[in-house]
Write an enzyme that holds these catalytic residues in place. Structure first.
Site: not given
Ligand code: BG6
Length: 489
Positions: A17, A20, A241
């Site tokens: 909590g 970061d 992602h």
């Molecule tokens: C996170 C990664 O999941 O996604 C990071 O751990 C990355 O390394 C981030 O910077 C990118 O997310 P966004 O929403 O800023 O494109």
């Protein structure tokens, strides 16, 4: 104006909590949903971490974080009310004898309201936390657990975590988050594909030449050296992602928006990904690591120098992959994926490059063919490039220009951050935008194969100067196929 339908009252406990993620994303996301009137006043938010702190101290930490994240939209009056639902309990997640009863006592006793446990800690604590929650009787009823990525570091560790969590929570109580699925433009991908008759008939190897998916970041490690050096771009961005973006682009239309229908279609794509073998590693992938260079006009350190204790490192900060999906729709259509830190600018795009028209009436000017560019961030847009006649007498000049749908111009509103939407989905119990166990594991299976191919072929990262678009090999990956990475002109 966007309409926000209030959710029912809920309790949420955030493990990690004070960390970061909580400060940058989770607490501001809850605060913003509160400001928009979506969170009922009798809800409860409990932060937990190892450090000793009382409610007042936690509220001060949260206030600083939310104020920073809100910028000009900070609403001090709303904060005064919001902070009353914020509490703190000191818990060492590794200690089953910790104050789990104290945690339970902070939560509302009503069994029938959603009780959410958000695990924003290191994944090696997930199983211990779930077991402790089960032991203290907090896993039944409408309890839900949210697992942040990364879930493990490979297939075996992901399975161990999933098995441990499953001892306590049923699969439908487990929300594996990938915040890219909460981004407006990513959700729009499905609407664009499946709410318009225009694209679907063209959406296959019959009319598409190739697809490019780029997630480029201009920042470096941002104080996450310890985590990142153990992870690298493949595990940090591609396993989750990038593969999710690929799945949404390539999947078959689901029967409806039911969570399992969507997830079942995505997993079929993951299973159809052709494994990268040792022999293919250098032909189909590029590994890079940034060296010193220039960012925003200033000299910046290389990756190795940025590490907290500089030493040699073989961790990649850039990956490019020519991925192939072996199924009826996509055989022969490469999906080029590219992601990296310290690149020339921050931008994420999906580019669908269509094939040329079969018969050329217009000579050499005919070069640029149709493409659909979905700009995920920062300036969200959908652009369909079409060939048009340049106005004017004297000859027929053909030019490629975009039909341009810019989000900023079309919708004058603040888009909720991805975490805002996803947190409200957890409260509602809507699993569509969360990953099912088999999906995460299928993604790891493919990524594990790629890591093994890099290891056995001895493929170490090639350097690129910070502030550029990756190693030369990345441009060559495309060049070999007579293609190039799309760049907005
Ligand atoms: C996170 C990664 O999941 O996604 C990071 O751990 C990355 O390394 C981030 O910077 C990118 O997310 P966004 O929403 O800023 O494109």
């Amino acid at each position: 104006m966007a309409k926000f339908v209030p959710v029912e009252p809920f309790d949420i406990v955030i493990f990690g909590g004070t960390g970061d993620l909580s400060r940058r994303k989770l607490l501001p996301a809850l605060y913003h949903r509160w400001v928009d009137g979506q969170i009922p006043e009798n809800s409860t938010i409990v932060g937990t971490a190892r450090s000793d702190m009382d409610d007042a101290a936690y509220r001060a930490v949260a206030k600083e974080a939310c104020e920073k994240a809100s910028g000009k939209s900070w609403d001090a009056d709303a904060w005064d009310k919001f902070e009353k639902i914020l509490h703190y309990v000191t818990i060492d997640a590794t200690n089953p004898e910790g104050d789990w009863e104290g945690l339970k006592s902070k939560m509302t006793s009503e069994e029938e309201r959603p009780r959410i446990f958000y695990l924003a800690t290191s994944p090696h604590l997930y199983v211990d936390i779930c077991r402790a929650l089960g032991a203290v009787g907090l896993s039944g009823g409408l309890s839900r657990v949210v697992l942040e990525k990364p879930i493990g570091t490979d297939l075996a560790s992901a399975q161990a975590i999933n098995d441990g969590v499953a001892e306590v929570f049923a699969e439908r109580q487990v929300f594996r988050i990938d915040h890219y699925l909460g981004k407006e433009t990513v959700q729009n991908l499905m609407v664009l594909r499946f709410a318009n008759i225009l694209f679907e008939p063209l959406w296959s190897q019959n009319y598409i030449d190739h697809v490019q998916i780029t997630v480029a970041e201009d920042l470096g490690l941002e104080g996450r050296a310890d985590y990142y050096d153990r992870s690298g771009a493949l595990r940090d961005m591609v396993q989750n992602h990038m593969l999710q973006l690929l799945c949404l682009t390539a999947m078959e239309p689901p029967n409806d928006l039911d969570d399992d229908d969507i997830r079942t279609e995505k997993i079929k794509v993951l299973k159809a990904l052709r494994p990268v073998t040792e022999a293919d590693a250098r032909r189909l992938t590029v590994r890079g690591q940034y060296a010193a260079g220039i960012h925003a006009g200033q000299p910046v350190k290389g990756y190795v120098e940025e590490l907290s204790a500089p030493k040699g490192s073989k961790t990649e900060t850039f990956v490019a992959i020519k991925a192939e999906i072996s199924n009826w729709r996509w055989t022969g259509v490469p999906f080029y994926l590219r992601t990296g830190k310290r690149m020339s600018s921050r931008h994420s795009d999906i580019v669908i490059q269509f094939k040329r028209a079969p018969h050329n009436l217009f000579g050499e000017q005919f070069g640029n063919v149709n493409k659909l560019v979905i700009r995920l961030q920062p300036d969200e847009a959908v652009r369909l490039y079409v060939q048009i006649k340049e106005p004017g007498p004297g000859g027929l000049r053909v030019k490629s220009l975009p039909l341009n749908l810019s989000y900023a111009e079309s919708f004058m509103l603040r888009y909720p951050d991805a975490y805002e939407r996803l947190l409200m989905d957890v409260v509602r119990g809507n699993l569509s935008l969360f990953m099912r166990r088999d999906e995460v594991e299928a993604a790891w299976r493919w990524v594990d194969g790629l890591i093994e191919a890099w290891e056995t072929s001895g493929y170490e990262p090639e350097t690129y100067p910070a502030g550029t678009d990756g190693p030369m090999a990345s441009a060559m990956l495309m060049d070999r196929d007579n293609r190039s990475w799309w760049k907005e002109s």
